[in-house]
Design a protein around this motif. Structure first.
Motif, PDB file in Angstrom:
ATOM      1  N   GLY A 225       0.813  -1.213   0.000  1.00 47.71           N
ATOM      2  CA  GLY A 225       0.000   0.000   0.000  1.00 47.71           C
ATOM      3  C   GLY A 225       0.844   1.259   0.000  1.00 47.71           C
ATOM      4  O   GLY A 225       0.538   2.232  -0.703  1.00 47.71           O
ATOM      5  N   ALA A 226       1.936   1.240   0.779  1.00 49.34           N
ATOM      6  CA  ALA A 226       2.828   2.404   0.836  1.00 49.34           C
ATOM      7  C   ALA A 226       3.501   2.642  -0.508  1.00 49.34           C
ATOM      8  O   ALA A 226       3.600   3.788  -0.977  1.00 49.34           O
ATOM      9  CB  ALA A 226       3.882   2.196   1.930  1.00 49.34           C
ATOM     10  N   VAL A 227       3.958   1.568  -1.139  1.00 45.66           N
ATOM     11  CA  VAL A 227       4.590   1.702  -2.447  1.00 45.66           C
ATOM     12  C   VAL A 227       3.587   2.205  -3.485  1.00 45.66           C
ATOM     13  O   VAL A 227       3.906   3.081  -4.305  1.00 45.66           O
ATOM     14  CB  VAL A 227       5.204   0.356  -2.887  1.00 45.66           C
ATOM     15  CG1 VAL A 227       5.623   0.401  -4.350  1.00 45.66           C
ATOM     16  CG2 VAL A 227       6.399   0.014  -2.014  1.00 45.66           C
ATOM     17  N   GLY A 228       2.379   1.664  -3.451  1.00 48.79           N
ATOM     18  CA  GLY A 228       1.365   2.119  -4.394  1.00 48.79           C
ATOM     19  C   GLY A 228       1.017   3.584  -4.204  1.00 48.79           C
ATOM     20  O   GLY A 228       0.880   4.332  -5.179  1.00 48.79           O
ATOM     21  N   TRP A 229       0.901   4.012  -2.936  1.00 46.17           N
ATOM     22  CA  TRP A 229       0.602   5.426  -2.662  1.00 46.17           C
ATOM     23  C   TRP A 229       1.738   6.317  -3.152  1.00 46.17           C
ATOM     24  O   TRP A 229       1.501   7.360  -3.768  1.00 46.17           O
ATOM     25  CB  TRP A 229       0.399   5.605  -1.166  1.00 46.17           C
ATOM     26  CG  TRP A 229       0.220   7.040  -0.753  1.00 46.17           C
ATOM     27  CD1 TRP A 229      -0.920   7.782  -0.796  1.00 46.17           C
ATOM     28  CD2 TRP A 229       1.251   7.914  -0.269  1.00 46.17           C
ATOM     29  NE1 TRP A 229      -0.686   9.057  -0.365  1.00 46.17           N
ATOM     30  CE2 TRP A 229       0.637   9.179  -0.033  1.00 46.17           C
ATOM     31  CE3 TRP A 229       2.601   7.748  -0.004  1.00 46.17           C
ATOM     32  CZ2 TRP A 229       1.364  10.261   0.457  1.00 46.17           C
ATOM     33  CZ3 TRP A 229       3.328   8.836   0.477  1.00 46.17           C
ATOM     34  CH2 TRP A 229       2.702  10.077   0.706  1.00 46.17           C
ATOM     35  N   TRP A 230       2.994   5.898  -2.895  1.00 48.38           N
ATOM     36  CA  TRP A 230       4.146   6.701  -3.301  1.00 48.38           C
ATOM     37  C   TRP A 230       4.241   6.817  -4.818  1.00 48.38           C
ATOM     38  O   TRP A 230       4.464   7.904  -5.370  1.00 48.38           O
ATOM     39  CB  TRP A 230       5.421   6.080  -2.733  1.00 48.38           C
ATOM     40  CG  TRP A 230       6.665   6.807  -3.145  1.00 48.38           C
ATOM     41  CD1 TRP A 230       7.105   8.025  -2.705  1.00 48.38           C
ATOM     42  CD2 TRP A 230       7.627   6.365  -4.115  1.00 48.38           C
ATOM     43  NE1 TRP A 230       8.286   8.378  -3.325  1.00 48.38           N
ATOM     44  CE2 TRP A 230       8.639   7.366  -4.199  1.00 48.38           C
ATOM     45  CE3 TRP A 230       7.751   5.226  -4.893  1.00 48.38           C
ATOM     46  CZ2 TRP A 230       9.726   7.250  -5.043  1.00 48.38           C
ATOM     47  CZ3 TRP A 230       8.833   5.109  -5.743  1.00 48.38           C
ATOM     48  CH2 TRP A 230       9.821   6.115  -5.814  1.00 48.38           C
ATOM     49  N   LEU A 231       4.035   5.705  -5.516  1.00 49.19           N
ATOM     50  CA  LEU A 231       4.115   5.728  -6.974  1.00 49.19           C
ATOM     51  C   LEU A 231       2.978   6.560  -7.574  1.00 49.19           C
ATOM     52  O   LEU A 231       3.183   7.290  -8.551  1.00 49.19           O
ATOM     53  CB  LEU A 231       4.055   4.296  -7.517  1.00 49.19           C
ATOM     54  CG  LEU A 231       5.288   3.429  -7.268  1.00 49.19           C
ATOM     55  CD1 LEU A 231       5.034   1.996  -7.734  1.00 49.19           C
ATOM     56  CD2 LEU A 231       6.517   4.004  -7.980  1.00 49.19           C
TER      57      LEU A 231
END
Length: 238
Positions: A225-231
């Motif tokens: 989720g964190a990676v998806g939000w950052w991207l």
């Protein structure tokens, strides 16, 4: 009689039939997954009434299979609820998309649709209707998919519950269920960002596999989720 006539008219509707045909193609994988879930519920120590009730009320294979080891190990209730919540977070995203199509319907009808709205329904529905504009035919297509999806899951889940003691573990039906999920997941990876999110989830899940109470699943969800939000934020700035 009126109810039967309405059922006949619905079954003869071309949009309903299209929804049923589209859902028939992945039904074999869905059947394997339902069978795995039914067997696992009994093997985890649930009684037949509890297993049948869970199949009917929860109707979410990934959440069921995630919760069962926690129930068997006596995990705290908060861990069980948090894990099931995180596993089903994807339905929040799905529901935000469903709202574009069904948000105008009465609340009772929306709640009914919510119970039957599963991963496969969402994937095939969005492919069929990529433009988020409500139309009457969409409900008929949705119910056509449900007419295949829900009975296939419940029948195979109940078969697994009733035949759990007769199905040898060396048949490897669990692997068949995993393959079914992998096929579904692959169909959702339609852009590069989603591939990075999926790779992150897989890598973190494996790296934290030794954590107790299946906490590696929570770690994978949070990291993905964190990676998806950052991207997504990064793409919005470019």
């Amino acid at each position: 009689m009126q109810f039967l006539e309405r059922l006949r008219a619905l079954a003869a509707d071309p949009d309903f039939g299209r929804g049923a045909r589209d859902m028939a193609s992945p039904s074999l994988g869905l059947a394997a997954w339902g069978l795995v879930t039914g067997v696992t519920m009994v093997k985890s120590g649930l009684s037949l009434p509890l297993a049948c009730g869970m199949s009917l009320l929860v109707f979410a294979g990934s959440a069921q299979l995630t919760a069962l080891p926690l129930i068997a190990s006596g995990a705290p209730l908060w861990v069980l609820l948090a894990t099931a919540f995180c596993v089903n977070l994807r339905f929040v995203i799905f529901s935000a998309q469903w709202r574009n199509y069904f948000g105008h319907l009465p609340r009772a009808k929306r709640l009914t649709l919510t119970y039957f709205a599963a991963d496969l329904n969402f994937v095939y529905f969005v492919k069929r209707y990529p433009d988020p504009v409500p139309a009457t035919v969409q409900q008929r297509y949705f119910w056509g998919g449900v007419a295949v999806n829900w009975p296939a899951w419940q029948l195979c889940s109940f078969a697994g519950i009733l035949l759990a003691d007769r199905i040898p573990t060396h048949w490897g039906i669990g692997f068949a269920g995993v393959l079914a999920l992998l096929g579904l997941s692959y169909s959702l990876l339609t852009e590069k960002m989603l591939w990075w999110v999926a790779l992150t989830a897989g890598a973190v899940s494996i790296a934290t596999y030794s954590l107790p109470l299946k906490l590696n699943i929570l770690c994978a969800i949070v990291a993905a989720g964190a990676v998806g939000w950052w991207l997504d934020a990064r793409r919005g700035r470019t």
